[in-house]
Design a protein around this motif. Sequence first.
Motif, PDB file in Angstrom:
ATOM      1  N   VAL A 241       0.865  -1.178   0.000  1.00  0.00           N
ATOM      2  CA  VAL A 241       0.000   0.000   0.000  1.00  0.00           C
ATOM      3  C   VAL A 241       0.904   1.230   0.000  1.00  0.00           C
ATOM      4  O   VAL A 241       1.753   1.387   0.882  1.00  0.00           O
ATOM      5  N   SER A 242       0.742   2.094  -0.985  1.00  0.00           N
ATOM      6  CA  SER A 242       1.553   3.312  -1.077  1.00  0.00           C
ATOM      7  C   SER A 242       0.638   4.531  -1.086  1.00  0.00           C
ATOM      8  O   SER A 242      -0.570   4.415  -1.304  1.00  0.00           O
ATOM      9  N   PHE A 243       1.253   5.707  -0.872  1.00  0.00           N
ATOM     10  CA  PHE A 243       0.439   6.909  -0.695  1.00  0.00           C
ATOM     11  C   PHE A 243       0.821   8.061  -1.614  1.00  0.00           C
ATOM     12  O   PHE A 243       0.217   9.112  -1.544  1.00  0.00           O
ATOM     13  N   HIS A 244       1.824   7.897  -2.435  1.00  0.00           N
ATOM     14  CA  HIS A 244       2.086   8.929  -3.439  1.00  0.00           C
ATOM     15  C   HIS A 244       2.755   8.319  -4.656  1.00  0.00           C
ATOM     16  O   HIS A 244       3.171   7.155  -4.645  1.00  0.00           O
ATOM     17  N   SER A 245       2.842   9.084  -5.702  1.00  0.00           N
ATOM     18  CA  SER A 245       3.216   8.562  -7.018  1.00  0.00           C
ATOM     19  C   SER A 245       4.630   7.989  -7.056  1.00  0.00           C
ATOM     20  O   SER A 245       4.886   7.025  -7.785  1.00  0.00           O
ATOM     21  N   LEU A 246       5.552   8.566  -6.297  1.00  0.00           N
ATOM     22  CA  LEU A 246       6.924   8.060  -6.307  1.00  0.00           C
ATOM     23  C   LEU A 246       6.973   6.617  -5.834  1.00  0.00           C
ATOM     24  O   LEU A 246       7.608   5.762  -6.457  1.00  0.00           O
ATOM     25  N   GLU A 247       6.308   6.328  -4.722  1.00  0.00           N
ATOM     26  CA  GLU A 247       6.281   4.964  -4.187  1.00  0.00           C
ATOM     27  C   GLU A 247       5.551   4.031  -5.132  1.00  0.00           C
ATOM     28  O   GLU A 247       6.031   2.920  -5.434  1.00  0.00           O
ATOM     29  N   ASP A 248       4.380   4.458  -5.571  1.00  0.00           N
ATOM     30  CA  ASP A 248       3.561   3.594  -6.423  1.00  0.00           C
ATOM     31  C   ASP A 248       4.290   3.246  -7.714  1.00  0.00           C
ATOM     32  O   ASP A 248       4.197   2.117  -8.204  1.00  0.00           O
ATOM     33  N   ARG A 249       5.032   4.195  -8.257  1.00  0.00           N
ATOM     34  CA  ARG A 249       5.770   3.943  -9.503  1.00  0.00           C
ATOM     35  C   ARG A 249       6.841   2.875  -9.291  1.00  0.00           C
ATOM     36  O   ARG A 249       7.050   2.013 -10.148  1.00  0.00           O
ATOM     37  N   ILE A 250       7.520   2.937  -8.138  1.00  0.00           N
ATOM     38  CA  ILE A 250       8.553   1.934  -7.832  1.00  0.00           C
ATOM     39  C   ILE A 250       7.932   0.544  -7.736  1.00  0.00           C
ATOM     40  O   ILE A 250       8.453  -0.428  -8.284  1.00  0.00           O
ATOM     41  N   VAL A 251       6.808   0.435  -7.032  1.00  0.00           N
ATOM     42  CA  VAL A 251       6.135  -0.860  -6.866  1.00  0.00           C
ATOM     43  C   VAL A 251       5.635  -1.368  -8.216  1.00  0.00           C
ATOM     44  O   VAL A 251       5.829  -2.546  -8.566  1.00  0.00           O
ATOM     45  N   LYS A 252       4.993  -0.507  -8.975  1.00  0.00           N
ATOM     46  CA  LYS A 252       4.470  -0.886 -10.293  1.00  0.00           C
ATOM     47  C   LYS A 252       5.591  -1.396 -11.192  1.00  0.00           C
ATOM     48  O   LYS A 252       5.463  -2.453 -11.841  1.00  0.00           O
ATOM     49  N   ASN A 296     -11.587   8.276   6.847  1.00  0.00           N
ATOM     50  CA  ASN A 296     -10.154   8.501   6.970  1.00  0.00           C
ATOM     51  C   ASN A 296      -9.650   9.167   5.689  1.00  0.00           C
ATOM     52  O   ASN A 296      -9.335   8.480   4.714  1.00  0.00           O
ATOM     53  N   PRO A 297      -9.577  10.514   5.670  1.00  0.00           N
ATOM     54  CA  PRO A 297      -9.161  11.221   4.457  1.00  0.00           C
ATOM     55  C   PRO A 297      -7.810  10.775   3.912  1.00  0.00           C
ATOM     56  O   PRO A 297      -7.564  10.888   2.703  1.00  0.00           O
ATOM     57  N   ARG A 298      -6.917  10.246   4.773  1.00  0.00           N
ATOM     58  CA  ARG A 298      -5.605   9.799   4.307  1.00  0.00           C
ATOM     59  C   ARG A 298      -5.730   8.666   3.291  1.00  0.00           C
ATOM     60  O   ARG A 298      -4.852   8.478   2.441  1.00  0.00           O
ATOM     61  N   ALA A 299      -6.840   7.922   3.363  1.00  0.00           N
ATOM     62  CA  ALA A 299      -7.036   6.794   2.457  1.00  0.00           C
ATOM     63  C   ALA A 299      -7.260   7.243   1.012  1.00  0.00           C
ATOM     64  O   ALA A 299      -7.136   6.437   0.091  1.00  0.00           O
ATOM     65  N   ARG A 300      -7.572   8.525   0.819  1.00  0.00           N
ATOM     66  CA  ARG A 300      -7.891   9.021  -0.521  1.00  0.00           C
ATOM     67  C   ARG A 300      -6.754   8.760  -1.510  1.00  0.00           C
ATOM     68  O   ARG A 300      -6.990   8.442  -2.681  1.00  0.00           O
ATOM     69  N   SER A 301      -5.520   8.892  -1.055  1.00  0.00           N
ATOM     70  CA  SER A 301      -4.378   8.748  -1.966  1.00  0.00           C
ATOM     71  C   SER A 301      -3.771   7.348  -1.967  1.00  0.00           C
ATOM     72  O   SER A 301      -2.793   7.098  -2.667  1.00  0.00           O
ATOM     73  N   ALA A 302      -4.340   6.433  -1.190  1.00  0.00           N
ATOM     74  CA  ALA A 302      -3.751   5.096  -1.061  1.00  0.00           C
ATOM     75  C   ALA A 302      -3.989   4.258  -2.315  1.00  0.00           C
ATOM     76  O   ALA A 302      -5.062   4.274  -2.908  1.00  0.00           O
ATOM     77  N   LYS A 303      -2.954   3.510  -2.695  1.00  0.00           N
ATOM     78  CA  LYS A 303      -3.041   2.580  -3.820  1.00  0.00           C
ATOM     79  C   LYS A 303      -2.447   1.242  -3.388  1.00  0.00           C
ATOM     80  O   LYS A 303      -1.356   1.199  -2.818  1.00  0.00           O
ATOM     81  N   LEU A 304      -3.173   0.180  -3.665  1.00  0.00           N
ATOM     82  CA  LEU A 304      -2.728  -1.167  -3.302  1.00  0.00           C
ATOM     83  C   LEU A 304      -2.368  -1.934  -4.568  1.00  0.00           C
ATOM     84  O   LEU A 304      -3.141  -1.965  -5.529  1.00  0.00           O
ATOM     85  N   ARG A 305      -1.195  -2.544  -4.547  1.00  0.00           N
ATOM     86  CA  ARG A 305      -0.778  -3.447  -5.622  1.00  0.00           C
ATOM     87  C   ARG A 305      -0.367  -4.770  -4.991  1.00  0.00           C
ATOM     88  O   ARG A 305       0.229  -4.795  -3.907  1.00  0.00           O
ATOM     89  N   ALA A 306      -0.654  -5.854  -5.670  1.00  0.00           N
ATOM     90  CA  ALA A 306      -0.350  -7.178  -5.128  1.00  0.00           C
ATOM     91  C   ALA A 306       0.138  -8.102  -6.227  1.00  0.00           C
ATOM     92  O   ALA A 306      -0.232  -7.957  -7.403  1.00  0.00           O
ATOM     93  N   ALA A 307       0.980  -9.057  -5.834  1.00  0.00           N
ATOM     94  CA  ALA A 307       1.497 -10.047  -6.773  1.00  0.00           C
ATOM     95  C   ALA A 307       1.764 -11.343  -6.029  1.00  0.00           C
ATOM     96  O   ALA A 307       1.967 -11.353  -4.805  1.00  0.00           O
TER      97      ALA A 307
END
Length: 333
Positions: A241-252, A296-307
């Motif tokens: 679970v990541s919260f901004h584009s930098l993290e999400d891009r690394i996971v993706k 929980n407004p913080r959840a607005r930006s959360a993105k979950l990726r799984a493998a």
Amino acid sequence: MTQPAARSRHIPVLGREVLISLQPREGGIYVDATFGAGGYSRAILETPQTRVIGIDRDRTAIAGGFELVDRSNGRLTLIEDRFSNLAEVCSAQGVTSVDGIVMDIGVSSMQLDEAARGFSFRADGPLDMRMGQEGPTAADVIATASEADLANIIYIFGEERHSRAIARAIVVARKQEPIASTRALADLVSKIVRTKPGDIHPATRTFQGLRIFVNGELDELHLALAAAEQVLKPGGRLVVVSFHSLEDRIVKNFFNERAKASGGSRHQPEATIAAPSFIILTKRPVTAQEDEVAANPRARSAKLRAAERTDAPHHAAGGLPGWPTLDTVMRGG
């Protein structure tokens, strides 16, 4: 320190979706790589006979989880360490492979809410920002880094387009007096970054950049993903679970690279081709439902990726990106 009663009410972001993706099974061994308030660990432990190894570099988080350790009847082990060291942590516990790993990347709500930790500009406190108890603080970086390094830190890790102007203002201001508090830095940035009503606070990106830099968060994420690949057994699942584009891009990018065969090319046809080590389970990132965002407004930006891990050997570890590091900046290198 957060009291146990308050922690027990903590609901982790995308907690329902994490469990669906992780699919904990009876008797399985799982790693909660960013323990925080223990929400994911608590949910995993509801499956009978599961064992959880919880990791957090924040001593306060570990101490706050002792009650859950007591109630788990030996099924939860907490370790104070960086999540990039999860392979070594598992090995030290006599565990060579695990059934699942969950990571919640970035600063926790507990850290943001405690002014003395210096993560937030919403309450005045010392400009610290360290997730652990060691190393230079954000105030140390502000006082020591060159103007060019400050601009790079704020631009690369904060994605702030006004980074050069902010860095210039910091260098001018610190000659007059140290910038040692969150309010002092936030006020300085607010004079440079103009926002409209409804926009994020003008200091948001600068604070994000400094926090990520001070804690080496993106390097930690790179290393943790590679470590997870090593310790997951075939069929084991990695949920991030990541919260901004930098993290999400690394996971993706990590999942995409590991989900396809890689190796040889027309220039080096003799190179060994590495079989896919993961099967991607989330073609698109999973996001929070409206009811969770409302609570929980913080959840607005959360993105979950799984493998899911295949039975192929783990891929060779790659090098880290060439962005600024705390050691080199503090040495003036």
